[in-house]
Write a protein that holds these residues in place. Structure first.
Motif, PDB file in Angstrom:
ATOM      1  N   LEU A   1     -28.312  78.441  75.173  1.00 59.63           N
ATOM      2  CA  LEU A   1     -29.699  77.990  75.057  1.00 59.63           C
ATOM      3  C   LEU A   1     -30.169  78.012  73.604  1.00 59.63           C
ATOM      4  CD1 LEU A   1     -31.286  79.700  78.199  1.00 59.63           C
ATOM      5  CD2 LEU A   1     -30.989  77.242  77.830  1.00 59.63           C
TER       6      LEU A   1
ATOM      7  N   TYR B   1     -35.001  70.284  76.454  1.00 54.15           N
ATOM      8  CA  TYR B   1     -34.183  71.435  76.846  1.00 54.15           C
ATOM      9  C   TYR B   1     -34.325  72.611  75.883  1.00 54.15           C
ATOM     10  CZ  TYR B   1     -32.131  68.005  79.950  1.00 54.15           C
ATOM     11  OH  TYR B   1     -31.954  67.042  80.909  1.00 54.15           O
TER      12      TYR B   1
ATOM     13  N   SER C   1     -36.072  75.966  74.488  1.00 50.77           N
ATOM     14  CA  SER C   1     -36.810  77.091  75.075  1.00 50.77           C
ATOM     15  C   SER C   1     -37.472  77.903  73.974  1.00 50.77           C
ATOM     16  CB  SER C   1     -35.857  77.991  75.878  1.00 50.77           C
ATOM     17  OG  SER C   1     -36.482  79.206  76.218  1.00 50.77           O
TER      18      SER C   1
END
Length: 204
Positions: free
Chosen positions: A165, A176, A178
């Motif tokens: 991530l 996408y 975070s």
């Protein structure tokens, strides 16, 4: 504070850790190593076609792996592995007690002697007393006995997805990204340090 649900969830965590590690191990490093080419392709600026069959098969297996029906024609990457195969893979990676502890938890979560014995306390020779509120003691004993295993298991369960991530923050796919991941200090993770070096970004 319920022993049976604790064991059932811990067994599921072992399966999940093994599955997710199998699905995303190495993906973050591959993306970090090829970040420039990936971003060029996403922004329609690439002058060459780049493929990665191994990475593609790995991600397809993670998203589409299932038990194939008899006679079903599908790529090998669609065929799910058994839970045993996933757990054994953890052992090969260094989590040496994975299979034994997984087996212990299976015995507790399936109706059998181990799923009932924690309700009893031995009070003498061949004498037992029903002790239905022994859950917290049983959980503490299990956690203490396998403390090193549990610590390592949590790293296998969460580190690779977290690193992936974080790498995605440097890929031109804002949907996408975070914000929570960007606030984590991953400087103590060797995997992230390697990815950061490959991308030429700070490792903090």
């Amino acid at each position: 504070n319920l022993y049976l649900p604790f064991c059932a969830n811990l067994r599921s965590l072992i399966e999940s850790a093994a599955d997710s590690f199998d699905g995303v191990a190495g993906v973050a490093q591959t993306l970090a190593e090829n970040r420039g080419a990936v971003n060029d392709a996403l922004n329609m600026k690439s002058s060459q076609v780049i493929t990665s069959r191994e990475l593609e098969d790995q991600l397809i297996h993670f998203s589409h792996g299932r038990k194939l029906t008899k006679g079903e024609v599908a790529p090998q990457s669609h065929s799910a592995k058994s839970a045993r195969a996933y757990v054994e893979q953890l052992e090969k990676l260094g989590l040496s007690q994975a299979h034994a502890i997984y087996g212990l938890l299976c015995q507790v979560t399936h109706p059998a002697s181990d799923s009932l014995s924690h309700f009893l306390s031995e009070t003498g020779d061949s004498e037992f007393t029903l002790f239905p509120h022994n859950d917290r003691v049983a959980i503490a004993a299990l956690a203490e006995k396998h403390k090193a295993f549990l610590h390592t298991l949590l790293r296998y369960a969460f580190n690779q997805p977290i690193i992936l991530l974080r790498v995605l923050l440097h890929i031109d796919l804002p949907d996408y990204h975070s914000a929570e991941i960007s606030r984590l200090d991953l400087s103590a993770m060797p995997g992230w340090q390697k990815c950061a070096r490959l991308m030429g970004t700070p490792a903090a």
